[in-house]
Motif scaffolding. Structure first.
Motif, PDB file in Angstrom:
ATOM      1  N   GLU A  49      71.566 -24.993   9.160  1.00 40.49           N
ATOM      2  CA  GLU A  49      72.063 -25.796   8.614  1.00 40.49           C
ATOM      3  C   GLU A  49      72.999 -25.088   7.316  1.00 40.49           C
ATOM      4  OE1 GLU A  49      70.245 -29.136   6.659  1.00 40.49           O
ATOM      5  OE2 GLU A  49      69.301 -29.520   8.464  1.00 40.49           O
ATOM      6  N   LYS A 291      84.571 -34.811  10.168  1.00 38.06           N
ATOM      7  CA  LYS A 291      83.653 -35.739   9.630  1.00 38.06           C
ATOM      8  C   LYS A 291      83.238 -36.754  10.550  1.00 38.06           C
ATOM      9  CE  LYS A 291      83.337 -36.581   5.195  1.00 38.06           C
ATOM     10  NZ  LYS A 291      83.523 -37.359   3.737  1.00 38.06           N
ATOM     11  N   ASN A 313      80.326 -32.330   9.167  1.00 40.85           N
ATOM     12  CA  ASN A 313      80.737 -33.816   8.319  1.00 40.85           C
ATOM     13  C   ASN A 313      82.154 -33.015   7.880  1.00 40.85           C
ATOM     14  OD1 ASN A 313      80.111 -30.553   6.955  1.00 40.85           O
ATOM     15  ND2 ASN A 313      78.616 -32.113   5.743  1.00 40.85           N
ATOM     16  N   THR A 315      82.993 -29.814   7.730  1.00 44.14           N
ATOM     17  CA  THR A 315      82.668 -28.029   6.275  1.00 44.14           C
ATOM     18  C   THR A 315      83.102 -27.249   7.957  1.00 44.14           C
ATOM     19  OG1 THR A 315      80.407 -28.606   6.145  1.00 44.14           O
ATOM     20  CG2 THR A 315      81.768 -29.129   4.762  1.00 44.14           C
ATOM     21  N   TYR A 319      75.839 -30.729   9.389  1.00 43.75           N
ATOM     22  CA  TYR A 319      75.108 -30.515   8.766  1.00 43.75           C
ATOM     23  C   TYR A 319      73.605 -31.216   9.023  1.00 43.75           C
ATOM     24  CZ  TYR A 319      73.589 -35.147   5.630  1.00 43.75           C
ATOM     25  OH  TYR A 319      72.748 -35.619   3.977  1.00 43.75           O
ATOM     26  N   ARG A 320      72.986 -31.078   9.820  1.00 42.93           N
ATOM     27  CA  ARG A 320      72.209 -31.545  10.926  1.00 42.93           C
ATOM     28  C   ARG A 320      72.214 -30.870  12.080  1.00 42.93           C
ATOM     29  NH1 ARG A 320      66.578 -31.144  11.827  1.00 42.93           N
ATOM     30  NH2 ARG A 320      65.999 -33.610  12.590  1.00 42.93           N
TER      31      ARG A 320
ATOM     32  N   ARG B 116      70.405 -39.107   5.474  1.00 41.53           N
ATOM     33  CA  ARG B 116      71.434 -38.917   5.058  1.00 41.53           C
ATOM     34  C   ARG B 116      71.764 -38.961   3.385  1.00 41.53           C
ATOM     35  NH1 ARG B 116      74.916 -39.105   9.644  1.00 41.53           N
ATOM     36  NH2 ARG B 116      73.811 -39.734  11.735  1.00 41.53           N
ATOM     37  N   ARG B 117      71.203 -38.465   2.823  1.00 41.27           N
ATOM     38  CA  ARG B 117      71.645 -38.017   1.458  1.00 41.27           C
ATOM     39  C   ARG B 117      71.376 -39.819   0.553  1.00 41.27           C
ATOM     40  NH1 ARG B 117      75.133 -34.049   1.514  1.00 41.27           N
ATOM     41  NH2 ARG B 117      73.584 -32.394   0.913  1.00 41.27           N
ATOM     42  N   LYS B 195      67.472 -33.235   2.324  1.00 39.88           N
ATOM     43  CA  LYS B 195      68.278 -32.338   1.223  1.00 39.88           C
ATOM     44  C   LYS B 195      68.255 -31.793   0.031  1.00 39.88           C
ATOM     45  CE  LYS B 195      71.623 -32.206   4.993  1.00 39.88           C
ATOM     46  NZ  LYS B 195      71.448 -31.257   5.163  1.00 39.88           N
TER      47      LYS B 195
END
Lengths: 362, 214
Positions: A49, A291, A313, A315, A319-320, B116-117, B195
């Motif tokens: 990540e 995204k 996401n 970037t 993200y995971r 997912r925050r 996170k």
């Protein structure tokens, strides 16, 4: 007779890595078992990540020492699905060839280790010797012997070198002959038959319910192979048989892997013949994943069906990343396979499952 | 009578008799027995036939799912052989039982967790031996005290997957038979894949241990 718990591991010749199997025995019969893993947890999912997509390819190689290439390939396939990149056809054929070479390397390593578990030390040396030939092939194409770092997002790093095809066919001819020799040493050996026949039986219904996949599932009589039933790369264009055995014991698991090596050689020969000329990298490879993109990719690892779940996401980092290893779930099925067997059969049974702790603990 | 003499002669195996293999061990509890019997209800010849003839394609399965679950709206095919949808936490067990027993989704490919925050997701991926597509369905959980019922009773394969999610995200699985840490040490008090946990965020007491060993 009194029941007692016996710890096998973390340092035990049976374990092939760092993990513990606690078995409860009544006399010599196993009545319960608890596997414990986690000694080799490195947090690879968390590290991924925090790295960009191409940076994690060598890290994915480190998931397993026995089949590094299949893990970096799975990682790259997942990223490609996430970004919507399709590798050119030549690259896909090269991937099939290298993945099947990797499968042969893994199965030969397994065969050597399993024979040593069962006490034939000659059989430890012979498959290791032939494994060198296939590692030479991988060295020829990628430069590495254990960790290859060969696939790239959108293709492969370099094209096949000169003389690769004839060298491959030469080594395949050698192994085809040697497989008969191995079978002569294993199948005609009374001790091997006694220690593997009808030992560690896994019923097909149990196997599916427990999530066991790959050669272990096919040894239980379920002809389910992802290369056929959820095809990726160009496996749907190639002709190969699904290796399946009916009994579900250690001997079946050994037979499935021996036949799989033959089928892998068959696939390599076809792929070498059909491989088209052309580019080996996709024209345009984005640096970022869109995204909200989320994919689930499965491949047929030598040990079973490995899957990866990845979320982008927007970037250049995921993200995971979730890595699911077939060895992880095969170890969790150990109690069901072991209960009712003798404690002396534990090395035979756990060896036949083909455990790799690097990918189990991640 | 000698004190050391055994009251009963132990069963002698291996003297002129073939070794007894696969002797059934006594079942430890009823739950194990019932799940075993359920798993054996399985016709191998029928299965092989299905796998050789060819599997149901994703359009047919999607239609079957839509007919069976009319209240699930956002059911869609995302990639070839992937069907994704959402399930509410209350209906999870009911849905899973239907998927396993009526739709023939007998195997769990994986269960995965996501932070997912704003909350947590638990994603289940199922495969079938008679349908080509895999089903991926997600259960969304709140940020505080995430908790969902275990599916260990439906598929035994879920056991370790759920333990791993508990270990990494701190999601509680109700009625799980053995909810312990699986990768980390038992005395860990953090959840590394959340996170808010940063890399190298090692707890104080472990840092002291690392320094000692150096």
């Amino acid at each position: 007779m009194a029941e007692m718990w016996v710890n096998m591991g973390p340092q035990h010749p049976m374990t092939h890595g760092l993990w513990t199997l606690k078995v409860k025995i009544d006399g010599e019969t196993i009545t319960d078992a608890i596997p414990e893993v986690g000694y080799l947890h490195r947090g690879i999912e968390k590290i991924m990540e925090n790295r960009t997509f191409p940076q994690s390819i060598p890290l994915a190689d480190r998931l397993c020492y026995g089949s590094a290439h299949s893990w970096s390939s799975l990682y790259v396939f997942t990223v490609e699905d996430l970004m919507g990149v399709v590798a050119p056809e030549r690259a896909q054929y090269i991937r099939v060839i290298t993945l099947e070479i990797q499968r042969i390397i893994n199965h030969l390593l397994w065969l050597a280790a399993y024979a040593a578990d069962l006490g034939i030390l000659t059989m430890f040396l012979y498959p290791m010797r032939e494994r060198e030939l296939f590692m030479d092939l991988m060295q020829m194409i990628s430069g590495g012997r254990l960790m290859y770092d060969y696939t790239r997002i959108g293709g492969v790093r370099n094209d096949t070198p000169d003389r690769f095809e004839e060298e491959t066919l030469k080594q395949i001819a050698v192994l085809e002959e040697k497989l008969l020799e191995y079978e002569g040493m294993m199948d005609d050996n009374d001790m091997i038959l006694m220690r593997t026949m009808e030992v560690g039986v896994l019923k097909p219904g149990d196997a599916i319910d427990l999530g066991v996949t790959g050669p272990n599932l096919r040894a239980s009589g379920v002809p389910y192979d992802l290369r056929r039933h959820d095809p990726y790369l160009v496996y749907d264009k190639l002709d190969f048989a699904i290796c399946v055995e009916k009994r579900g014991d250690c001997y079946s698991r050994y037979r499935v892997r021996m036949n799989e090596m033959r089928e892998s050689m068959n696939i390599i020969k076809q792929a070498l013949k059909d491989m088209p000329a052309g580019p080996i990298m996709a024209q345009k490879v984005p640096k970022t994943a869109p995204k909200g993109s989320e994919v689930f990719t499965r491949t047929a690892d030598p040990r079973g069906d490995s899957s990866m779940h990845m979320i982008g996401n927007g970037t250049d980092k995921p993200y995971r990343v979730d890595i699911k290893s077939p060895a992880f779930i095969n170890i969790s099925a150990a109690p069901t396979i072991l209960i009712g067997n003798r404690i002396a059969d534990v090395p035979s049974i756990m060896g036949s499952i083909d455990v790799c702790i690097g990918e189990t603990d991640r | 009578m000698n004190e050391h003499e055994q009251p009963e002669a132990p069963e002698i195996i291996g003297q002129g008799q073939p070794p007894i293999r696969n002797q059934k061990a006594p079942e430890t509890n009823n739950q194990k027995q019932s799940s075993k019997n359920k798993a054996e209800l399985f016709d191998i010849n029928e299965l092989e036939h299905k796998l050789m003839i060819g599997m149901t394609d994703e359009q047919t399965v999607l239609q079957m799912l839509k007919d069976r679950f009319p209240d699930i709206e956002d059911m869609k095919i995302t990639l070839p052989r992937r069907i994704e949808f959402k399930v509410s936490a209350e209906k999870l067990i009911e849905t899973c039982n239907i998927l396993k027993n009526e739709m023939d989704y007998k195997g769990v490919s994986f269960i995965s967790g996501v932070d997912r925050r704003t909350g947590f997701d638990v994603t289940y991926m199922l495969f079938s031996l008679s349908h080509a597509p895999v089903l991926v369905f997600t259960v969304s959980l709140p940020k505080n005290d995430p908790s969902v019922h275990t599916v260990c009773g439906v598929w035994r394969a879920a056991n370790w997957y759920e333990r791993e999610i508990y270990d990494m995200f701190g999601i509680n699985f109700e009625n799980h038979p053995d909810l312990r840490r699986i990768m980390l040490r038992d005395d860990a008090d953090f959840f590394p894949l959340r996170k808010n946990y940063k890399l190298n965020d090692k707890p104080e007491k472990w840092q002291a241990e690392c320094r000692r060993s150096e």
